[in-house]
Every structure is written in structure tokens, then in C-alpha cells.
Write a protein that holds these residues in place. Structure first.
Motif, short mmCIF file in Angstrom:
data_model
loop_
_atom_site.label_atom_id
_atom_site.label_comp_id
_atom_site.label_asym_id
_atom_site.label_seq_id
_atom_site.Cartn_x
_atom_site.Cartn_y
_atom_site.Cartn_z
N SER A 1 6.30 3.32 -6.15
CA SER A 1 5.00 2.64 -6.18
C SER A 1 4.33 2.73 -4.81
CB SER A 1 5.18 1.17 -6.57
OG SER A 1 5.68 1.05 -7.88
N LEU A 2 5.11 2.58 -3.76
CA LEU A 2 4.56 2.71 -2.40
C LEU A 2 4.06 4.13 -2.14
CD1 LEU A 2 7.21 0.56 -0.51
CD2 LEU A 2 4.78 0.00 -0.80
N ILE A 3 4.84 5.11 -2.56
CA ILE A 3 4.44 6.52 -2.40
C ILE A 3 3.15 6.77 -3.20
CG2 ILE A 3 5.07 8.90 -2.99
CD1 ILE A 3 8.02 8.05 -2.39
N LEU A 4 3.11 6.26 -4.43
CA LEU A 4 1.91 6.41 -5.27
C LEU A 4 0.67 5.88 -4.56
CD1 LEU A 4 0.39 6.90 -7.98
CD2 LEU A 4 1.12 4.60 -8.63
N CYS A 5 0.77 4.68 -4.02
CA CYS A 5 -0.38 4.06 -3.33
C CYS A 5 -0.82 4.88 -2.12
CB CYS A 5 -0.05 2.62 -2.93
SG CYS A 5 0.00 1.51 -4.35
N GLU B 1 6.88 -4.87 -12.82
CA GLU B 1 6.60 -5.88 -11.79
C GLU B 1 6.42 -5.25 -10.42
OE1 GLU B 1 9.35 -9.19 -11.50
OE2 GLU B 1 9.74 -9.04 -13.66
N GLU B 2 7.24 -4.25 -10.13
CA GLU B 2 7.22 -3.63 -8.81
C GLU B 2 5.88 -2.94 -8.55
OE1 GLU B 2 11.42 -3.72 -10.44
OE2 GLU B 2 9.46 -3.10 -11.21
N LEU B 3 5.39 -2.18 -9.52
CA LEU B 3 4.11 -1.50 -9.36
C LEU B 3 2.98 -2.51 -9.26
CD1 LEU B 3 2.29 0.99 -9.24
CD2 LEU B 3 2.40 1.11 -11.75
N ASP B 4 3.02 -3.53 -10.07
CA ASP B 4 1.99 -4.57 -10.05
C ASP B 4 1.93 -5.23 -8.67
OD1 ASP B 4 -0.07 -6.02 -11.34
OD2 ASP B 4 1.31 -7.68 -11.76
N SER C 1 -0.86 -5.78 -3.44
CA SER C 1 -0.78 -5.91 -1.98
C SER C 1 -1.60 -4.83 -1.25
CB SER C 1 0.68 -5.84 -1.52
OG SER C 1 1.17 -4.53 -1.67
N ASP C 2 -2.15 -3.89 -1.99
CA ASP C 2 -2.90 -2.78 -1.38
C ASP C 2 -4.25 -2.65 -2.09
OD1 ASP C 2 -3.91 -0.29 -0.55
OD2 ASP C 2 -1.89 0.52 -0.27
N TYR C 3 -5.26 -3.31 -1.57
CA TYR C 3 -6.56 -3.38 -2.21
C TYR C 3 -7.15 -1.99 -2.48
CZ TYR C 3 -11.47 -4.37 -3.06
OH TYR C 3 -12.72 -4.42 -3.62
N ASP C 4 -7.11 -1.10 -1.49
CA ASP C 4 -7.72 0.23 -1.64
C ASP C 4 -7.04 1.02 -2.77
OD1 ASP C 4 -9.52 -0.29 0.40
OD2 ASP C 4 -8.22 0.59 1.94
N ALA C 5 -5.72 1.03 -2.78
CA ALA C 5 -4.99 1.75 -3.82
C ALA C 5 -5.26 1.12 -5.19
CB ALA C 5 -3.49 1.76 -3.52
N ASN D 1 -1.11 14.02 -11.24
CA ASN D 1 0.07 13.22 -11.58
C ASN D 1 1.37 13.88 -11.17
OD1 ASN D 1 -1.80 11.54 -12.75
ND2 ASN D 1 -0.75 11.41 -14.73
N ARG D 2 1.41 15.21 -11.17
CA ARG D 2 2.66 15.92 -10.85
C ARG D 2 3.10 15.72 -9.41
NH1 ARG D 2 0.48 21.50 -13.00
NH2 ARG D 2 -1.16 20.64 -11.73
N ILE D 3 2.17 15.37 -8.53
CA ILE D 3 2.53 15.21 -7.11
C ILE D 3 2.31 13.79 -6.59
CG2 ILE D 3 2.19 17.63 -6.51
CD1 ILE D 3 -0.57 16.86 -5.40
N LEU D 4 1.76 12.90 -7.42
CA LEU D 4 1.46 11.56 -6.95
C LEU D 4 2.69 10.74 -6.55
CD1 LEU D 4 -1.55 10.38 -9.12
CD2 LEU D 4 -1.43 10.45 -6.63
#
Length: 161
Positions: A140-144, A96-99, A104-108, A154-157
Motif C-alpha cells: 500500500s505504501l509503495i502504491l501511494c 484495512e491496511e490500504l484504507d 494518511s496520504d491525502y495526495d495519493a 497497474n503492472r508496475i504500481l
């Protein structure tokens, strides 16, 4: 679509299951290589997503140590397994959190959706492994942010500066 429940044991490598042809054939005929599976052993039940893989003319499915431990299964134990059609969008449950963060972040979200299905699943699994909801939100925020910065490894995302 679902298979009948069938008995199976871990074969060869401790992480794979040799699948009966009669069980996988209806799924493969409908081009369904990803399935939702339900395993049960001694009153315990576990549902998970899996891929039907072909090696040397036979079909296998990975069944990792985590699942074995959760059900209390050891090599040579027979347990019940049943397949269901996987109707999830990504072939795995989206946290749910990632979704929410992606929505909330169109570009990501656009960058995420441009990835192969396997890469999307890998990122979803990476976020899912965190037990704490706040940690899943933070990652999830860091990923975006990293996606928008052009990072793709993936190792640094999931790492912040």
C-alpha cells in the motif's frame, strides 16, 4: 435487498454461471450490477463480491477456480447461491491496511479516488491477494508513492524501484 437462495451449476466455461432471469431482474431494475454473493456447498460457505454481466441476451457471473476450490465444487455439481445488495463503497471489501495508508496520504488518496471504479477495484484486489498484513501495508505504501510519482500502469504500481 436480497434474492432467494437458488441452485446453480457451472456452465460452459468453467468460470461462469448462467444466472436465472427472475433472480437478476430485481437487481438490474434498481441498476445494481454489482452484488454480494453467498455460495454454499456441502456445509461450506463463501461470501464474495461479483458483477452481473450480460452476454448474448443472458446474464452471467464469473465464479473462478479459487472459489470452486474453496467450496470443493466441480463442473456439474449443483450448489446454492444467493445475492445481496452490495453496499460497499468500491464493490469489494477494502483491506484495512490500504484504507489506513490512503487516509494518511491525502495526495495519493485524491489520485486513487480519481480512477474509474474498475481501476480502484483492480488495485484493491491486487493488495488483498497478499495474505500477510505487513505485506499489505508495504504494498500500500509503495502504491501511494508510485501514484504520486505519476505512475498509472497497474503492472508496475506495486513494484518498488
Amino acid at each position: 435487498m436480497k434474492s432467494p437462495a437458488f441452485e446453480i451449476s457451472i456452465t460452459g466455461s468453467y468460470y461462469s454461471l448462467l444466472l436465472p432471469e427472475k433472480i437478476v431482474k430485481p437487481f438490474l431494475e434498481k441498476k445494481l450490477k454489482r452484488v454480494k454473493a453467498k455460495a454454499s456447498f456441502q456445509g461450506k460457505e463463501l461470501e464474495f463480491h461479483a458483477a452481473i454481466q450480460k452476454r448474448n441476451g443472458q446474464h452471467y457471473m464469473m465464479f473462478g477456480k479459487r472459489y470452486q476450490k474453496e467450496l470443493g465444487i466441480f463442473p456439474n455439481d449443483y450448489f446454492k447461491l444467493q445475492f445481496f445488495e452490495d453496499t460497499s463503497k468500491y464493490g469489494v471489501e477494502m483491506p484495512e491496511e490500504l484504507d489506513a495508508v490512503l487516509l494518511s496520504d491525502y495526495d495519493a488518496h485524491e489520485i486513487f479516488e480519481s480512477f474509474t471504479d474498475g481501476k480502484k477495484r483492480g488495485l484493491i484486489y491486487a493488495i488483498s491477494r497478499y495474505k500477510n498484513s505487513q505485506t499489505r501495508i508495504d504494498k500500500s505504501l509503495i502504491l501511494c508513492e508510485n501514484l504520486k510519482r505519476g505512475l498509472r500502469d497497474n503492472r508496475i504500481l506495486l513494484k518498488s524501484d
